[in-house]
Design a protein around this motif. Structure first.
Motif, PDB file in Angstrom:
ATOM      1  N   VAL A   1      22.621   9.281  -3.777  1.00  0.00           N
ATOM      2  CA  VAL A   1      23.551  10.347  -4.126  1.00  0.00           C
ATOM      3  C   VAL A   1      23.125  11.626  -3.427  1.00  0.00           C
ATOM      4  O   VAL A   1      21.932  11.947  -3.355  1.00  0.00           O
ATOM      5  N   ILE A   2      24.088  12.388  -2.902  1.00  0.00           N
ATOM      6  CA  ILE A   2      23.785  13.687  -2.323  1.00  0.00           C
ATOM      7  C   ILE A   2      23.525  14.673  -3.457  1.00  0.00           C
ATOM      8  O   ILE A   2      24.427  15.006  -4.226  1.00  0.00           O
ATOM      9  N   ARG A   3      22.290  15.110  -3.583  1.00  0.00           N
ATOM     10  CA  ARG A   3      21.864  15.998  -4.671  1.00  0.00           C
ATOM     11  C   ARG A   3      22.094  17.473  -4.343  1.00  0.00           C
ATOM     12  O   ARG A   3      22.284  18.294  -5.248  1.00  0.00           O
ATOM     13  N   ALA A   4      22.018  17.810  -3.072  1.00  0.00           N
ATOM     14  CA  ALA A   4      22.172  19.196  -2.631  1.00  0.00           C
ATOM     15  C   ALA A   4      22.595  19.179  -1.167  1.00  0.00           C
ATOM     16  O   ALA A   4      22.408  18.174  -0.467  1.00  0.00           O
ATOM     17  N   ILE A   5      23.152  20.294  -0.714  1.00  0.00           N
ATOM     18  CA  ILE A   5      23.591  20.410   0.671  1.00  0.00           C
ATOM     19  C   ILE A   5      23.140  21.758   1.202  1.00  0.00           C
ATOM     20  O   ILE A   5      23.286  22.793   0.540  1.00  0.00           O
ATOM     21  N   ALA A   6      22.582  21.751   2.414  1.00  0.00           N
ATOM     22  CA  ALA A   6      22.124  22.990   3.032  1.00  0.00           C
ATOM     23  C   ALA A   6      22.813  23.192   4.371  1.00  0.00           C
ATOM     24  O   ALA A   6      23.117  22.236   5.085  1.00  0.00           O
ATOM     25  N   HIS A   7      23.057  24.453   4.682  1.00  0.00           N
ATOM     26  CA  HIS A   7      23.557  24.854   5.992  1.00  0.00           C
ATOM     27  C   HIS A   7      22.439  25.627   6.672  1.00  0.00           C
ATOM     28  O   HIS A   7      21.984  26.637   6.155  1.00  0.00           O
ATOM     29  N   VAL A   8      22.008  25.118   7.820  1.00  0.00           N
ATOM     30  CA  VAL A   8      20.932  25.745   8.576  1.00  0.00           C
ATOM     31  C   VAL A   8      21.545  26.489   9.754  1.00  0.00           C
ATOM     32  O   VAL A   8      22.266  25.912  10.560  1.00  0.00           O
TER      33      VAL A   8
END
Length: 263
Positions: A68-75
Motif C-alpha cells: 500500500v502507498i503510505r505516503a507520497i513525496a514530491h522532490v
C-alpha cells in the motif's frame, strides 16, 4: 495551485476551517504518475528482486506488508523534470525500513525511470565537519566521483554475515561510481522534498535535501544504485520546532513499467 504547495495549503485550511471542512477539499494526491494515490494498492513482480539478489544486490525487496502507498513525496531539485517517491514504508520511527518507488518524469511529463529503493543505513552527522561533508559545503565529500561501502561498516550496523557474504564474497568493499556529471567532484543536487501522509495533506514532512546517485554493476551486468541523501527536516505535521538532520543511504534497482501495477 501546484501539488508541491499542498502541504502548506492544507495545513492552513485545517487551522482556519477545521477537519470537517478540510475533508471536503480536493485530494492533494490527484494527477500523479501511474495514477497513484495514498492508499493505492501496489503489485510488484518478484522476479526483478530474485535476479538482483542472485547477482549480489543489497536491495531489500518488498514484503507482504509493502503493498500500500503510505505516503507520497514530491522532490524538487536543480534537475529538469520531476521526481516523485511513493512510500511503501516511511521508516520515520526507526522500527521499520524505509522503502519507496521513485518515479522520474522529464519536462514533457513522460516517465523516464522507475526505481525501487530500500534504506540500507540512516546516519546522523553529529559534527559540523560531518554535516559539511554530506552537503558538499566545502567542495568535497558528497559529490566525489566514487563512494565505497565497507563490509565492516555494515556489520557494525547489524547486517548479518548471511546477508553480507553473498554480496561481498571475498572482498571487503563495494565501490560505486557517481551517476551524474563529469570530473572528480560535482556538487550535490540541492532542493526540497515535501511528503504528504494522507490524502488531504494534513500530515506530512518538509525537508531540504542534498542528493547524489551512485551506481555499481552487479555480477549479471545489471545495475544497483546507491542514493545518498542528506535531509534537514524543516517541519513535521506543520510543527517546525522539530528540526533534525540525517543522511539516508538507499539502494535501488530499476523496475520496468510493465512489472508494476498501481490500483
Amino acid at each position: 495551485m501546484g501539488w508541491t504547495d499542498s502541504l502548506r495549503y492544507f495545513k492552513g485550511a485545517a487551522a482556519n476551517h477545521g477537519i470537517d471542512s478540510l475533508k471536503k477539499q480536493q485530494r492533494s494526491d490527484d494527477g500523479l504518475p501511474l495514477k497513484a494515490k495514498i492508499g493505492s494498492l501496489v503489485q510488484l513482480q518478484i522476479s526483478p528482486f530474485i535476479r538482483a539478489s542472485g547477482a549480489g544486490s543489497l536491495v531489500s525487496g518488498p514484503t507482504e506488508d509493502d503493498t500500500v502507498i503510505r505516503a507520497i513525496a514530491h522532490v524538487k531539485l536543480d534537475y529538469p523534470g520531476d521526481i516523485y517517491r511513493y512510500y511503501l514504508s516511511v521508516g520515520d520511527d526507526g522500527e521499520e525500513s524505509e522503502k519507496f518507488i521513485q518515479v522520474v518524469q522529464n519536462d514533457q511529463g513522460d516517465i523516464v525511470e522507475l526505481m525501487y529503493c530500500s534504506r540500507l543505513v540512516r546516519f546522523i552527522p553529529e559534527t559540523v565537519e560531518d554535516q559539511q561533508a554530506f552537503t558538499g559545503e566545502n567542495g568535497e565529500g558528497l559529490g566525489q566521483k566514487t563512494y565505497t561501502l565497507w563490509r565492516d561498516q555494515l556489520s557494525e550496523y547489524g547486517f548479518a554475515d548471511t546477508v553480507l557474504t553473498p554480496v561481498f564474497g571475498d572482498n571487503e568493499q563495494l565501490d560505486y561510481i557517481r551517476d551524474t556529471g563529469d570530473g572528480d567532484y560535482v556538487p550535490p543536487f540541492n532542493g526540497s522534498e515535501i511528503r504528504i501522509d494522507d490524502a488531504q495533506g494534513v500530515h506530512g514532512q518538509e525537508q531540504d535535501i542534498w542528493f547524489v546517485p551512485y551506481v555499481r554493476s552487479l555480477s549479471d551486468g545489471s545495475q544497483e544504485f546507491l542514493l545518498i541523501t542528506t535531509s534537514v527536516v524543516k517541519s513535521h505535521d506543520g510543527d517546525n520546532s522539530k528540526r533534525s538532520i540525517f543522511v539516508d543511504f538507499m539502494v535501488g534497482i530499476l523496475i520496468e513499467k510493465e512489472r508494476i501495477t498501481i490500483q
